[in-house]
Design a protein around this motif. Structure first.
Motif, PDB file in Angstrom:
ATOM      1  N   MET A   1       0.745  -0.715  -0.282  1.00  0.00           N
ATOM      2  CA  MET A   1      -0.011  -0.271   0.270  1.00  0.00           C
ATOM      3  C   MET A   1       1.099   1.083  -0.167  1.00  0.00           C
ATOM      4  SD  MET A   1      -2.372   0.973   2.609  1.00  0.00           S
ATOM      5  CE  MET A   1      -4.279  -0.424   2.450  1.00  0.00           C
ATOM      6  N   ILE A   2       0.882   1.781  -1.225  1.00  0.00           N
ATOM      7  CA  ILE A   2       1.380   2.716  -0.816  1.00  0.00           C
ATOM      8  C   ILE A   2       0.728   4.583  -0.553  1.00  0.00           C
ATOM      9  CG2 ILE A   2       3.192   4.514  -2.830  1.00  0.00           C
ATOM     10  CD1 ILE A   2       3.621   1.771  -4.059  1.00  0.00           C
TER      11      ILE A   2
ATOM     12  N   GLU B   1      -5.289 -10.275 -17.279  1.00  0.00           N
ATOM     13  CA  GLU B   1      -4.267  -9.692 -18.165  1.00  0.00           C
ATOM     14  C   GLU B   1      -3.017  -9.573 -16.967  1.00  0.00           C
ATOM     15  OE1 GLU B   1      -3.085  -8.909 -21.411  1.00  0.00           O
ATOM     16  OE2 GLU B   1      -5.600  -9.220 -21.591  1.00  0.00           O
ATOM     17  N   ALA B   2      -2.969  -9.884 -16.108  1.00  0.00           N
ATOM     18  CA  ALA B   2      -1.919  -9.595 -15.109  1.00  0.00           C
ATOM     19  C   ALA B   2      -1.464 -10.617 -14.446  1.00  0.00           C
ATOM     20  CB  ALA B   2      -2.127  -8.296 -13.578  1.00  0.00           C
ATOM     21  N   ASP B   3      -1.447 -12.105 -14.423  1.00  0.00           N
ATOM     22  CA  ASP B   3      -1.901 -12.685 -14.582  1.00  0.00           C
ATOM     23  C   ASP B   3      -0.008 -13.560 -13.872  1.00  0.00           C
ATOM     24  OD1 ASP B   3      -2.122 -15.711 -12.886  1.00  0.00           O
ATOM     25  OD2 ASP B   3      -2.915 -17.009 -14.541  1.00  0.00           O
ATOM     26  N   GLY B   4       0.365 -14.211 -12.879  1.00  0.00           N
ATOM     27  CA  GLY B   4       1.693 -14.331 -12.615  1.00  0.00           C
ATOM     28  C   GLY B   4       2.587 -12.679 -12.732  1.00  0.00           C
ATOM     29  N   GLY B   5       1.849 -11.520 -13.085  1.00  0.00           N
ATOM     30  CA  GLY B   5       2.415 -10.391 -12.827  1.00  0.00           C
ATOM     31  C   GLY B   5       1.875  -9.696 -11.516  1.00  0.00           C
ATOM     32  N   THR B   6       2.101  -8.466 -11.831  1.00  0.00           N
ATOM     33  CA  THR B   6       1.709  -7.723 -10.722  1.00  0.00           C
ATOM     34  C   THR B   6       0.480  -6.681 -11.744  1.00  0.00           C
ATOM     35  OG1 THR B   6       4.010  -7.607 -10.030  1.00  0.00           O
ATOM     36  CG2 THR B   6       2.623  -5.198  -8.935  1.00  0.00           C
ATOM     37  N   ILE B   7      -0.369  -6.246 -10.219  1.00  0.00           N
ATOM     38  CA  ILE B   7      -1.505  -5.144 -10.409  1.00  0.00           C
ATOM     39  C   ILE B   7      -1.057  -4.305  -9.935  1.00  0.00           C
ATOM     40  CG2 ILE B   7      -3.299  -6.019  -9.206  1.00  0.00           C
ATOM     41  CD1 ILE B   7      -5.348  -5.116 -12.334  1.00  0.00           C
ATOM     42  N   PHE B   8      -0.936  -3.209 -10.624  1.00  0.00           N
ATOM     43  CA  PHE B   8      -1.247  -1.625  -9.628  1.00  0.00           C
ATOM     44  C   PHE B   8      -2.125  -0.450  -9.768  1.00  0.00           C
ATOM     45  CE2 PHE B   8      -0.104   3.286  -9.629  1.00  0.00           C
ATOM     46  CZ  PHE B   8       0.416   3.486  -7.946  1.00  0.00           C
ATOM     47  N   LEU B   9      -3.094  -0.220  -8.337  1.00  0.00           N
ATOM     48  CA  LEU B   9      -5.128   0.343  -8.136  1.00  0.00           C
ATOM     49  C   LEU B   9      -4.381   1.237  -7.668  1.00  0.00           C
ATOM     50  CD1 LEU B   9      -6.815  -3.264  -7.164  1.00  0.00           C
ATOM     51  CD2 LEU B   9      -6.483  -2.290  -9.701  1.00  0.00           C
ATOM     52  N   ASP B  10      -4.377   2.622  -8.518  1.00  0.00           N
ATOM     53  CA  ASP B  10      -3.839   3.872  -7.842  1.00  0.00           C
ATOM     54  C   ASP B  10      -5.379   4.314  -8.216  1.00  0.00           C
ATOM     55  OD1 ASP B  10      -2.609   5.863  -7.755  1.00  0.00           O
ATOM     56  OD2 ASP B  10      -2.484   6.491  -9.956  1.00  0.00           O
TER      57      ASP B  10
ATOM     58  N   LYS C   1      -9.271 -19.032 -10.903  1.00  0.00           N
ATOM     59  CA  LYS C   1      -8.449 -18.781 -11.050  1.00  0.00           C
ATOM     60  C   LYS C   1      -7.473 -18.141 -11.164  1.00  0.00           C
ATOM     61  CE  LYS C   1      -8.475 -21.036  -6.912  1.00  0.00           C
ATOM     62  NZ  LYS C   1      -8.032 -21.237  -5.070  1.00  0.00           N
ATOM     63  N   ILE C   2      -6.061 -16.689 -10.476  1.00  0.00           N
ATOM     64  CA  ILE C   2      -5.556 -16.068 -10.796  1.00  0.00           C
ATOM     65  C   ILE C   2      -4.043 -16.059  -9.726  1.00  0.00           C
ATOM     66  CG2 ILE C   2      -7.041 -14.960 -12.008  1.00  0.00           C
ATOM     67  CD1 ILE C   2      -6.722 -12.394  -9.993  1.00  0.00           C
ATOM     68  N   ASP C   3      -3.124 -15.502 -10.357  1.00  0.00           N
ATOM     69  CA  ASP C   3      -1.630 -15.380  -9.294  1.00  0.00           C
ATOM     70  C   ASP C   3      -1.121 -13.992  -9.308  1.00  0.00           C
ATOM     71  OD1 ASP C   3       1.169 -15.811  -7.821  1.00  0.00           O
ATOM     72  OD2 ASP C   3       1.229 -17.109  -9.199  1.00  0.00           O
ATOM     73  N   VAL C   4      -1.884 -13.052  -8.903  1.00  0.00           N
ATOM     74  CA  VAL C   4      -1.299 -11.699  -9.349  1.00  0.00           C
ATOM     75  C   VAL C   4      -0.921 -11.265  -7.935  1.00  0.00           C
ATOM     76  CG1 VAL C   4      -2.299  -9.571  -9.749  1.00  0.00           C
ATOM     77  CG2 VAL C   4      -3.082 -11.233 -11.054  1.00  0.00           C
ATOM     78  N   ARG C   5      -0.269 -10.195  -7.687  1.00  0.00           N
ATOM     79  CA  ARG C   5       0.541  -9.349  -6.608  1.00  0.00           C
ATOM     80  C   ARG C   5      -0.263  -8.223  -7.037  1.00  0.00           C
ATOM     81  NH1 ARG C   5       6.614  -7.403  -5.124  1.00  0.00           N
ATOM     82  NH2 ARG C   5       5.677  -7.248  -2.721  1.00  0.00           N
ATOM     83  N   ILE C   6      -0.979  -7.326  -5.729  1.00  0.00           N
ATOM     84  CA  ILE C   6      -1.451  -6.071  -5.986  1.00  0.00           C
ATOM     85  C   ILE C   6      -0.871  -5.188  -4.424  1.00  0.00           C
ATOM     86  CG2 ILE C   6      -3.493  -5.236  -4.952  1.00  0.00           C
ATOM     87  CD1 ILE C   6      -5.399  -7.234  -5.357  1.00  0.00           C
ATOM     88  N   ILE C   7      -0.288  -3.960  -5.835  1.00  0.00           N
ATOM     89  CA  ILE C   7       0.106  -2.743  -5.131  1.00  0.00           C
ATOM     90  C   ILE C   7      -1.187  -1.937  -5.486  1.00  0.00           C
ATOM     91  CG2 ILE C   7       1.568  -1.663  -5.384  1.00  0.00           C
ATOM     92  CD1 ILE C   7       3.938  -3.228  -6.794  1.00  0.00           C
TER      93      ILE C   7
END
Length: 423
Positions: free
Chosen positions: A129-130, A194-203, A235-241
């Motif tokens: 959380m930024i 789209e972000a599966d395996g990667g990162t999604i940034f929710l601004d 199922k998805i694998d996403v890191r959330i920022i």
């Protein structure tokens, strides 16, 4: 490593450079900075190609006279010439020439500590959380964390929650099935997929509707999404920022943000200081921007010592975005080879303690919302509320947005609509 790599002649000339290099060395590969540092004493033009992706290390000439920067060519490395008067800007340009535009530009002790922390956060898979004011570089930090994580080979998907309408946010985030709603003529993959395996940034995540927040909570708890119109979870694998320029705790207290979602997201908090609180970053970011803005230009316009000092003394209500505007404006208006303090124009001065009244005047909404249908009446009430709040806050958008319970970005959108209707 840097102390051992730089020759003593350069250390005696630029003791600050050793500290600057040492502060950023850990954020770049050994091949990038240690190789470049070894070549800095070569002032005869015989610099060699470093190991930083084939880029040639800069030739540095310390002498009296005006600042001079010659970009790299296919056969020659970049060349930086400066004297005592331009030392701070010159050293910042050396660092930027070494970095080659990769990663964030920083030099302030607060930023050094923050990016050391961010590097540790990146190695984990925890949600982040930024927080920080508008324009402090939240997306840049999110990108840094992603690029230094084990997910760097996958996508970083950026989403501005405030820019998506409430009726479409779930479809855009989680996807939808054909026929799920009017206009859904085909299946659509959502941004989380789209972000599966990667990162999604929710601004600006605090702008997300409560109903959508509950579905996001399931993504965090179960690691799965439910596309609109579907009966089967995926199922998805996403890191959330996530990020916001509003106070999360206050939003939770006001019932506008789910407390359980807040605790799920706030595993690794990152708080960004305003630019004015990081004066050493101003010179570093300015050097990066000046080199970036002038790519392909025949001559290089530098910043004088008094210009850098003036930049560091400004209060920067618009943070890094305002700095970019000020430098671009000065470049356009500059006729010489160097920008002085007198060449700077700070449009943000109007955002100080007594801001200028906004162009949309109180009581004006009745002029352009004349319909008697519920939509028009609703808009009229909304615009009147905005006008009255702006009047009460002397035109201060930040305070007005806070009073209205919306983000500054949303307030700007509403005011733009008002001006368009009034035209």
């Amino acid at each position: 490593m840097i102390n051992n790599t730089i020759k003593s002649s350069l250390v005696s000339r630029f003791p600050e450079l050793v500290d600057m290099l040492g502060s950023v060395e850990s954020f770049h590969s050994d091949h990038t900075l240690s190789s470049a540092a070894a070549q800095l004493p070569h002032i005869d033009g015989a610099a060699h190609a470093g190991a930083n992706g084939g880029a040639k290390d800069p030739v540095v000439i310390y002498r009296d006279g005006p600042f001079r920067f010659v970009p790299a060519t296919l056969s020659q490395p970049p060349r930086i010439e400066f004297g005592k008067a331009d030392k701070e800007f010159g050293l910042s340009c050396i660092i930027e020439a070494m970095r080659g535009g990769k990663g964030p530009a920083f030099a302030d002790p607060k930023s050094i500590a923050l990016y050391k922390y961010a590097a540790r956060v990146a190695r984990s898979d925890a949600n982040v959380m930024i927080t920080g004011e508008t324009g402090t570089g939240k997306e840049g930090v999110a990108r840094y964390i992603h690029e230094h994580s084990t997910r760097a080979d996958k996508q970083l998907v950026t989403v501005n929650c405030a820019a998506i309408t409430e009726t479409m946010i779930e479809s855009i985030l989680f996807g939808h099935k054909k026929g799920a709603f009017t206009g859904a003529y085909a299946n659509a993959v959502g941004l989380f997929k789209e972000a599966d395996g990667g990162t999604i940034f929710l601004d600006e995540i605090t702008e997300m509707p409560l109903e959508s927040q509950s579905k996001l909570l399931r993504v965090l708890q179960e690691g799965e999404i439910l596309p609109v119109g579907s009966t089967r979870h995926e199922k998805i694998d996403v890191r959330i920022i996530c990020a916001a320029n509003r106070n999360f705790a206050e939003e939770v207290k006001a019932g506008k943000f789910r407390e359980d979602l807040y605790w799920r997201l706030n595993v690794m908090p990152v708080e960004l200081e305003p630019l004015a609180a990081r004066p050493a970053d101003i010179a570093a970011i300015s050097a990066f921007m000046m080199m970036d803005f002038q790519k392909g230009h025949e001559k290089f316009v530098s910043l004088s010592k008094n210009c850098v000092e003036r930049l560091k003394a400004h209060h920067w209500p618009g943070n890094v975005r305002e700095l970019a505007n000020v430098l671009q404006r000065a470049l356009v208006m500059c006729d010489g080879d160097c920008i002085g303090a007198g060449d700077l124009m700070f449009s943000g001065e109007s955002l100080s303690a007594q801001p200028k009244q906004d162009a949309v005047q109180p009581g004006s909404s009745a002029r352009f919302v004349r319909g008697r249908d519920l939509h028009s009446i609703s808009k009229s009430v909304e615009y009147d509320a905005i006008n009255k709040t702006l009047e009460q806050t002397n035109g201060n958008r930040r305070e007005a947005a806070k009073e209205l319970g919306i983000s500054e970005r949303t307030l700007r959108y509403r005011m733009a609509d008002m001006r368009a209707l009034a035209a």
